[in-house]
Design a protein around this motif. Structure first.
Motif, PDB file in Angstrom:
ATOM      1  N   MET A  73       4.400   6.030   3.342  1.00 35.31           N
ATOM      2  CA  MET A  73       3.333   5.085   3.642  1.00 35.31           C
ATOM      3  C   MET A  73       3.466   3.819   2.799  1.00 35.31           C
ATOM      4  N   VAL A  74       3.826   3.973   1.530  1.00 41.70           N
ATOM      5  CA  VAL A  74       4.012   2.794   0.674  1.00 41.70           C
ATOM      6  C   VAL A  74       5.194   1.977   1.164  1.00 41.70           C
ATOM      7  N   TYR A  75       6.283   2.637   1.488  1.00 45.47           N
ATOM      8  CA  TYR A  75       7.456   1.918   1.991  1.00 45.47           C
ATOM      9  C   TYR A  75       7.086   1.128   3.243  1.00 45.47           C
ATOM     10  N   TRP A  76       6.444   1.785   4.197  1.00 44.21           N
ATOM     11  CA  TRP A  76       6.045   1.108   5.429  1.00 44.21           C
ATOM     12  C   TRP A  76       5.071  -0.023   5.120  1.00 44.21           C
ATOM     13  N   GLY A  77       4.090   0.260   4.260  1.00 46.30           N
ATOM     14  CA  GLY A  77       3.095  -0.749   3.912  1.00 46.30           C
ATOM     15  C   GLY A  77       3.697  -1.970   3.248  1.00 46.30           C
ATOM     16  N   LEU A  78       4.671  -1.755   2.368  1.00 46.94           N
ATOM     17  CA  LEU A  78       5.303  -2.881   1.679  1.00 46.94           C
ATOM     18  C   LEU A  78       6.147  -3.727   2.630  1.00 46.94           C
ATOM     19  N   GLN A  79       6.580  -3.142   3.736  1.00 48.45           N
ATOM     20  CA  GLN A  79       7.340  -3.909   4.719  1.00 48.45           C
ATOM     21  C   GLN A  79       6.425  -4.819   5.542  1.00 48.45           C
ATOM     22  N   HIS A  80       5.122  -4.466   5.616  1.00 48.17           N
ATOM     23  CA  HIS A  80       4.210  -5.195   6.498  1.00 48.17           C
ATOM     24  C   HIS A  80       3.061  -5.905   5.780  1.00 48.17           C
ATOM     25  N   TYR A  81       2.758  -5.492   4.563  1.00 44.68           N
ATOM     26  CA  TYR A  81       1.585  -6.041   3.878  1.00 44.68           C
ATOM     27  C   TYR A  81       1.930  -6.387   2.437  1.00 44.68           C
ATOM     28  N   ASP A  82       1.060  -7.176   1.832  1.00 43.93           N
ATOM     29  CA  ASP A  82       1.154  -7.458   0.407  1.00 43.93           C
ATOM     30  C   ASP A  82       0.774  -6.192  -0.358  1.00 43.93           C
ATOM     31  N   ALA A  83       1.394  -5.997  -1.505  1.00 46.51           N
ATOM     32  CA  ALA A  83       1.149  -4.789  -2.301  1.00 46.51           C
ATOM     33  C   ALA A  83      -0.331  -4.619  -2.639  1.00 46.51           C
ATOM     34  N   LYS A  84      -1.029  -5.708  -2.880  1.00 44.74           N
ATOM     35  CA  LYS A  84      -2.440  -5.611  -3.274  1.00 44.74           C
ATOM     36  C   LYS A  84      -3.324  -5.063  -2.158  1.00 44.74           C
ATOM     37  N   MET A  85      -2.877  -5.155  -0.919  1.00 49.36           N
ATOM     38  CA  MET A  85      -3.651  -4.598   0.189  1.00 49.36           C
ATOM     39  C   MET A  85      -3.532  -3.079   0.246  1.00 49.36           C
ATOM     40  N   LEU A  86      -2.522  -2.517  -0.407  1.00 48.98           N
ATOM     41  CA  LEU A  86      -2.311  -1.070  -0.380  1.00 48.98           C
ATOM     42  C   LEU A  86      -3.076  -0.346  -1.494  1.00 48.98           C
ATOM     43  N   LEU A  87      -3.548  -1.089  -2.487  1.00 49.89           N
ATOM     44  CA  LEU A  87      -4.238  -0.469  -3.612  1.00 49.89           C
ATOM     45  C   LEU A  87      -5.451   0.359  -3.184  1.00 49.89           C
ATOM     46  N   PRO A  88      -6.296  -0.116  -2.268  1.00 49.59           N
ATOM     47  CA  PRO A  88      -7.452   0.718  -1.883  1.00 49.59           C
ATOM     48  C   PRO A  88      -7.048   2.098  -1.375  1.00 49.59           C
ATOM     49  N   PHE A  89      -5.945   2.190  -0.635  1.00 48.59           N
ATOM     50  CA  PHE A  89      -5.479   3.489  -0.145  1.00 48.59           C
ATOM     51  C   PHE A  89      -5.185   4.429  -1.313  1.00 48.59           C
ATOM     52  N   LEU A  90      -4.474   3.928  -2.308  1.00 42.85           N
ATOM     53  CA  LEU A  90      -4.137   4.738  -3.463  1.00 42.85           C
ATOM     54  C   LEU A  90      -5.393   5.175  -4.201  1.00 42.85           C
TER      55      LEU A  90
END
Length: 180
Positions: free
Chosen positions: A19-36
């Motif tokens: 999920m992080v790999y896919w997310g980093l390909q499409h979004y800025d890292a800061k947008m993935l923080l809420p998921f974590l």
């Protein structure tokens, strides 16, 4: 924790590198923080009472926030490192303050254990401690120096393969020892 939430948490945890790999390909890292944070928050909320595990989860959440805001993408990639460090802490602390974590788990099935069995569980706890130290070190190396693809391959596949191999190997050894 209900059975469904336990299964959902395990599935999300196992899929995290993908999920992080896919997310980093499409979004800025800061947008993935809420998921974590949701993933870690679930772990905190559904833990029982105040336990070593809750303390470790709280420390991991704090470290993830610091590392994330310091390094963005690196913070997301360090999650497997912190998970390994947490398990290393739990396993080593159980050696310092017995009974070992493996002995505690073994006593759930067999409350009465011989001294040989207790000694064996301590050895297994030491082996798992070494595994978490080495696995966490490799996870850190992939987070810092490897490509996103290499990070995902190690943390999303190879690490689980190694963990399964160790668990399966220990099960085989335990079965042979129990026959004696």
């Amino acid at each position: 924790m209900t059975q469904f939430l336990k299964i959902a948490f395990v599935v999300l945890s196992v899929c995290y590198p993908f999920m992080v790999y896919w997310g980093l390909q499409h979004y800025d890292a800061k947008m993935l923080l809420p998921f974590l944070l949701i993933l870690l928050g679930l772990r905190w909320c559904f833990g029982k009472g105040v336990s070593e595990q809750k303390v470790v989860v709280a420390i991991v959440i704090g470290l993830m926030l610091v590392v994330f805001f310091w390094g963005g993408q690196l913070g997301l990639k360090l999650y497997p490192v912190l998970v390994n460090a947490s398990f290393l802490f739990l396993f080593v602390s159980s050696l310092v303050y017995p009974p070992s974590i493996v002995e505690r788990l073994a006593r759930l099935r067999s409350p009465e254990m011989s001294q040989d069995a207790v000694s064996y569980t301590e050895k297994v706890t030491r082996i798992w401690s070494l595994f978490f130290l080495l696995n966490g070190s490799i996870a850190a190396s992939t987070a810092i120096w490897a490509t996103d693809e290499q990070w995902m391959l190690y943390n999303g596949f190879i690490a689980y393969l190694l963990m399964g191999t160790l668990a399966g190997g220990e099960w085989i050894v335990r079965q042979r020892l129990m026959r004696r």
